[in-house]
Write an enzyme that holds these catalytic residues in place. Sequence first.
Site, PDB file in Angstrom:
ATOM      1  NE  ARG A 104      -3.894   0.553   1.904  1.00 18.61           N
ATOM      2  CZ  ARG A 104      -5.115   0.594   2.429  1.00 18.61           C
ATOM      3  NH1 ARG A 104      -5.345   1.291   3.530  1.00 18.61           N
ATOM      4  NH2 ARG A 104      -6.105  -0.075   1.881  1.00 18.61           N
ATOM      5  CG  HIS A 131      -8.381   0.005  -2.845  1.00 19.25           C
ATOM      6  ND1 HIS A 131      -7.613  -1.105  -2.508  1.00 19.25           N
ATOM      7  CD2 HIS A 131      -9.048   0.356  -1.706  1.00 19.25           C
ATOM      8  CE1 HIS A 131      -7.801  -1.382  -1.232  1.00 19.25           C
ATOM      9  NE2 HIS A 131      -8.665  -0.522  -0.712  1.00 19.25           N
ATOM     10  CD  GLN A 134     -12.913  -2.009  -0.856  1.00 15.24           C
ATOM     11  OE1 GLN A 134     -12.070  -1.930   0.019  1.00 15.24           O
ATOM     12  NE2 GLN A 134     -14.105  -2.562  -0.648  1.00 15.24           N
ATOM     13  CG  ASP A 220     -13.607   6.108  -1.013  1.00 12.21           C
ATOM     14  OD1 ASP A 220     -13.666   5.991   0.222  1.00 12.21           O
ATOM     15  OD2 ASP A 220     -12.544   5.980  -1.661  1.00 12.21           O
ATOM     16  CB  CYS A 260     -13.932   0.945  -0.056  1.00  7.38           C
ATOM     17  SG  CYS A 260     -13.367   2.643   0.202  1.00  7.38           S
ATOM     18  NE  ARG A 288     -10.017  -5.564   0.350  1.00 12.11           N
ATOM     19  CZ  ARG A 288      -9.292  -4.548   0.818  1.00 12.11           C
ATOM     20  NH1 ARG A 288      -9.889  -3.496   1.352  1.00 12.11           N
ATOM     21  NH2 ARG A 288      -7.962  -4.531   0.738  1.00 12.11           N
TER      22      ARG A 288
END
Length: 307
Positions: A104, A131, A134, A220, A260, A288
Amino acid sequence: MSIRHFLQFNDLSRDELDYIFERALWIKAQFKDYQQYWPLTDRTLVMIFEKASTRTRLSFEAGMQQLGGSAIYLNTRDSQLGRGEPVEDAAQVISRMSDIVMIRTFEQEIIERFAANSRVPVINGLTNEYHPCQILADILTFIEHRGPIQGKTVAWIGDSNNVCNTWLQAAEVLDFNVHVSTPPGYEVEQERAGLYGHAHYEEFADPMEAARGADLVTTDVWTSMGFEAENEERMRDFADWQVDADMMKVAAKDALFMHCLPAHRGEEVSADVIDGPHSVVWDEAENRLHVQKALLEFLLLGRINKV
Ligand code: CP
Ligand code: NVA
């Protein structure tokens, strides 16, 4: 087998994604039935975090352990990565001591440089641009609740950020449509999103029009990690881009709501939507774990004929 990385969503073909979703459902069912499944015994995942995380760390660490392997956590604060060691050198060393790496970080370019110097598969655990893990989880969640996503309409309300870009790539690979509404000045940048064209998304000035008839409404945070300096300005610019009950009313009757997480109730989503009947955010977060286990298995062992 040649090394496969998962640096952006379209690194996997539609056929491979269909396999991973099917595999994730099998792995999830085994897990729910308390069946031990250890295909990754003695394999080690290294997780490198240059930004904060709850879900990504937990799901990769728990997932790797549940598959019989182990996971090691590194961050920039207490490793040499934070003291200027070149990413190319770090990749050479870390990939000689592990079987797979998750990163990340900030710019996509960093993870690409790491992967170019890695002997083992590299997974994008979030960059400024993408991402992909996700959206694997989000689509698995959609499939579980509503069946195939092909031909469906997803409404993206808010910032054209890493999660938005990845939805747009997914729409191209899996053949569905995204209706995007961002405030002026925050529009999708096709090249940054890594898109082939405009065929799978449409932009709407009015967020209500983007949500109209959608099978899934998603959003988001207004300010992503790394953009904190813009927070005050974004609060003003995004004020009309909240997913609220009125917006869910114009979506399809059985529309799902996803986020998310982490979420800011009262900003990008109202509490009655995220905590209401359309919301599947907890299934989405849980998935996830399951979908990344399928991804780890696929990148390390290839296809398993067990499904
Ligand atoms: N959705 C997500 O990636 O959450 P974390 O930032 O907690 O990992
Ligand atoms: N767009 C958000 C996602 C967090 C999981 C961010 O990058 O901060």
